[in-house]
Motif scaffolding. Sequence first.
Motif, PDB file in Angstrom:
ATOM      1  N   TYR A   1       0.741  -1.251   0.141  1.00  0.00           N
ATOM      2  CA  TYR A   1      -0.012   0.017   0.118  1.00  0.00           C
ATOM      3  C   TYR A   1       0.985   1.219   0.098  1.00  0.00           C
ATOM      4  N   PRO A   2       1.110   1.662  -1.081  1.00  0.00           N
ATOM      5  CA  PRO A   2       1.969   2.966  -1.316  1.00  0.00           C
ATOM      6  C   PRO A   2       1.270   4.202  -1.283  1.00  0.00           C
ATOM      7  N   GLY A   3       2.160   5.431  -0.545  1.00  0.00           N
ATOM      8  CA  GLY A   3       1.546   6.696  -0.475  1.00  0.00           C
ATOM      9  C   GLY A   3       2.409   7.511   0.176  1.00  0.00           C
ATOM     10  N   SER A   4       1.846   8.791   0.347  1.00  0.00           N
ATOM     11  CA  SER A   4       2.768   9.737   0.823  1.00  0.00           C
ATOM     12  C   SER A   4       2.381   9.728   2.559  1.00  0.00           C
ATOM     13  N   PHE A   5       1.263   9.646   2.913  1.00  0.00           N
ATOM     14  CA  PHE A   5       1.069   9.359   4.331  1.00  0.00           C
ATOM     15  C   PHE A   5       1.440  10.644   4.943  1.00  0.00           C
TER      16      PHE A   5
ATOM     17  N   ILE B   1       5.873   4.013   2.300  1.00  0.00           N
ATOM     18  CA  ILE B   1       5.948   5.730   2.404  1.00  0.00           C
ATOM     19  C   ILE B   1       6.872   6.173   1.263  1.00  0.00           C
ATOM     20  N   ALA B   2       6.249   6.848   0.344  1.00  0.00           N
ATOM     21  CA  ALA B   2       7.283   7.267  -0.718  1.00  0.00           C
ATOM     22  C   ALA B   2       7.823   8.414  -0.350  1.00  0.00           C
ATOM     23  N   VAL B   3       9.260   8.430  -0.648  1.00  0.00           N
ATOM     24  CA  VAL B   3       9.846   9.562  -0.349  1.00  0.00           C
ATOM     25  C   VAL B   3      10.432  10.218  -1.591  1.00  0.00           C
TER      26      VAL B   3
ATOM     27  N   SER C   1       9.971   2.881   4.407  1.00  0.00           N
ATOM     28  CA  SER C   1       9.893   4.248   3.300  1.00  0.00           C
ATOM     29  C   SER C   1      10.587   3.394   2.128  1.00  0.00           C
ATOM     30  N   PHE C   2      10.279   3.885   1.000  1.00  0.00           N
ATOM     31  CA  PHE C   2      11.033   3.733  -0.370  1.00  0.00           C
ATOM     32  C   PHE C   2      11.284   5.034  -1.239  1.00  0.00           C
ATOM     33  N   GLU C   3      12.321   4.858  -1.968  1.00  0.00           N
ATOM     34  CA  GLU C   3      12.579   5.861  -3.046  1.00  0.00           C
ATOM     35  C   GLU C   3      12.805   5.158  -4.365  1.00  0.00           C
ATOM     36  N   GLY C   4      12.330   6.145  -5.222  1.00  0.00           N
ATOM     37  CA  GLY C   4      12.300   5.815  -6.627  1.00  0.00           C
ATOM     38  C   GLY C   4      10.991   5.060  -7.074  1.00  0.00           C
ATOM     39  N   LEU C   5      10.986   4.242  -8.242  1.00  0.00           N
ATOM     40  CA  LEU C   5       9.866   3.731  -8.685  1.00  0.00           C
ATOM     41  C   LEU C   5       9.275   2.744  -7.875  1.00  0.00           C
ATOM     42  N   LEU C   6       7.787   2.728  -7.530  1.00  0.00           N
ATOM     43  CA  LEU C   6       7.016   1.920  -7.099  1.00  0.00           C
ATOM     44  C   LEU C   6       7.094   0.284  -7.498  1.00  0.00           C
ATOM     45  N   MET C   7       7.423   0.294  -8.644  1.00  0.00           N
ATOM     46  CA  MET C   7       7.213  -1.201  -9.402  1.00  0.00           C
ATOM     47  C   MET C   7       8.554  -1.753  -8.809  1.00  0.00           C
TER      48      MET C   7
ATOM     49  N   ILE D   1      -2.236  -2.032  -3.409  1.00  0.00           N
ATOM     50  CA  ILE D   1      -3.367  -1.609  -2.864  1.00  0.00           C
ATOM     51  C   ILE D   1      -3.394  -0.317  -2.905  1.00  0.00           C
ATOM     52  N   ARG D   2      -4.612   0.172  -3.457  1.00  0.00           N
ATOM     53  CA  ARG D   2      -4.769   2.039  -3.472  1.00  0.00           C
ATOM     54  C   ARG D   2      -6.288   1.982  -3.193  1.00  0.00           C
ATOM     55  N   GLY D   3      -6.641   3.230  -2.451  1.00  0.00           N
ATOM     56  CA  GLY D   3      -7.900   3.542  -2.140  1.00  0.00           C
ATOM     57  C   GLY D   3      -8.421   4.591  -3.126  1.00  0.00           C
TER      58      GLY D   3
ATOM     59  N   GLU E   1      -8.895   9.428 -12.703  1.00  0.00           N
ATOM     60  CA  GLU E   1      -8.146   9.440 -13.773  1.00  0.00           C
ATOM     61  C   GLU E   1      -6.651   9.424 -13.248  1.00  0.00           C
ATOM     62  N   TYR E   2      -6.261  10.027 -12.283  1.00  0.00           N
ATOM     63  CA  TYR E   2      -4.822   9.664 -11.972  1.00  0.00           C
ATOM     64  C   TYR E   2      -4.721   8.290 -11.524  1.00  0.00           C
ATOM     65  N   GLU E   3      -5.564   7.821 -10.768  1.00  0.00           N
ATOM     66  CA  GLU E   3      -5.125   6.436 -10.439  1.00  0.00           C
ATOM     67  C   GLU E   3      -5.135   5.344 -11.860  1.00  0.00           C
TER      68      GLU E   3
ATOM     69  N   GLN F   1      -4.325   6.281 -14.857  1.00  0.00           N
ATOM     70  CA  GLN F   1      -3.101   6.713 -15.668  1.00  0.00           C
ATOM     71  C   GLN F   1      -1.832   5.850 -15.002  1.00  0.00           C
ATOM     72  N   MET F   2      -1.819   6.090 -13.586  1.00  0.00           N
ATOM     73  CA  MET F   2      -0.582   5.432 -12.946  1.00  0.00           C
ATOM     74  C   MET F   2      -0.840   3.750 -13.158  1.00  0.00           C
ATOM     75  N   THR F   3      -1.847   3.255 -12.839  1.00  0.00           N
ATOM     76  CA  THR F   3      -2.095   1.774 -12.830  1.00  0.00           C
ATOM     77  C   THR F   3      -1.761   1.160 -14.248  1.00  0.00           C
ATOM     78  N   GLY F   4      -2.044   2.127 -15.298  1.00  0.00           N
ATOM     79  CA  GLY F   4      -1.791   1.769 -16.549  1.00  0.00           C
ATOM     80  C   GLY F   4      -0.272   1.662 -16.816  1.00  0.00           C
ATOM     81  N   MET F   5       0.387   2.668 -16.203  1.00  0.00           N
ATOM     82  CA  MET F   5       1.826   2.867 -16.599  1.00  0.00           C
ATOM     83  C   MET F   5       2.601   1.666 -15.857  1.00  0.00           C
ATOM     84  N   ASN F   6       2.196   1.507 -14.574  1.00  0.00           N
ATOM     85  CA  ASN F   6       2.653   0.502 -13.522  1.00  0.00           C
ATOM     86  C   ASN F   6       2.539  -0.752 -14.191  1.00  0.00           C
TER      87      ASN F   6
HETATM   88  O1  PNS Z   1      -0.673   8.910  -1.561  1.00  0.00           O
HETATM   89  P1  PNS Z   1      -0.251   9.637  -2.829  1.00  0.00           P
HETATM   90  O2  PNS Z   1       0.572  10.695  -2.830  1.00  0.00           O
HETATM   91  O3  PNS Z   1      -1.180   9.775  -3.913  1.00  0.00           O
HETATM   92  O4  PNS Z   1       0.723   8.611  -3.398  1.00  0.00           O
HETATM   93  C1  PNS Z   1       1.411   8.530  -4.693  1.00  0.00           C
HETATM   94  C2  PNS Z   1       2.430   7.300  -4.797  1.00  0.00           C
HETATM   95  C3  PNS Z   1       3.300   7.296  -3.807  1.00  0.00           C
HETATM   96  C4  PNS Z   1       1.822   6.072  -4.805  1.00  0.00           C
HETATM   97  C5  PNS Z   1       2.937   7.668  -6.402  1.00  0.00           C
HETATM   98  O5  PNS Z   1       3.450   9.064  -6.642  1.00  0.00           O
HETATM   99  C6  PNS Z   1       4.152   6.556  -6.700  1.00  0.00           C
HETATM  100  O6  PNS Z   1       4.132   5.362  -6.816  1.00  0.00           O
HETATM  101  N1  PNS Z   1       5.652   7.367  -6.464  1.00  0.00           N
HETATM  102  C7  PNS Z   1       6.642   6.381  -6.508  1.00  0.00           C
HETATM  103  C8  PNS Z   1       7.363   6.852  -7.948  1.00  0.00           C
HETATM  104  C9  PNS Z   1       6.854   5.985  -9.238  1.00  0.00           C
HETATM  105  O7  PNS Z   1       6.612   4.993  -9.123  1.00  0.00           O
HETATM  106  N2  PNS Z   1       6.265   6.771  -9.996  1.00  0.00           N
HETATM  107  C10 PNS Z   1       5.613   6.476 -11.293  1.00  0.00           C
HETATM  108  C11 PNS Z   1       4.326   6.253 -11.076  1.00  0.00           C
HETATM  109  S1  PNS Z   1       3.222   5.538 -12.651  1.00  0.00           S
END
Ligand code: PNS
Length: 165
Positions: A8-12, A37-39, A73-79, A91-93, A101-103, A105-110
Amino acid sequence: MTERIGLYPGSFDPITNGHTDIIRRSLKVVDKLIVGIAVNMNKSGFFNPEERLQIVEEDIKSIGLADKIEVHSFEGLLMHYATNVGASIIIRGLRAVSDFEYEFQMTGMNARLKPDIETVFLMSSENQHFISSQLVKEIFKFKGDISSFVSANVLKNMKKKLSDN
Ligand code: PNS
């Protein structure tokens, strides 16, 4: 059977009651949850990453779920991070249509980056769906009451942060 690990990623910044609701319910979908926790080096938050980590850990402990949940916490790409920790599910809420729309797009790219990791969305519970960390910070800044949006622990830490600065 292999253990199903969810991430479950996020800024929190800060963790809200909406996040805690998703964390609690995600344990119906996964065996073990990692809260990531994304840094973001380019973004300074209300709390720094170490403070966020500590507060999230305390909140999870206080709802009695610490044995099934790890907080990192993590830095860099979620995947990349999901692969490193062996997560098969992100997991995303989802709170409102405006999140979609944001979710989407992000899900598609991930998914393009890592097709074998699925993103699973949990709809926010109806009494939590309007809560956002951003608005919590804004209400707090203007001295509004945020006690029904965050834990007592978060509120205490926000007040402390304000008085320390
Ligand atoms: O709680 P948030 O701020 O909506 O979380 C966004 C988060 C941390 C999930 C997103 O920004 C992320 O995955 N960041 C890590 C960097 C990354 O992988 N970016 C490409 C996303 S397609």
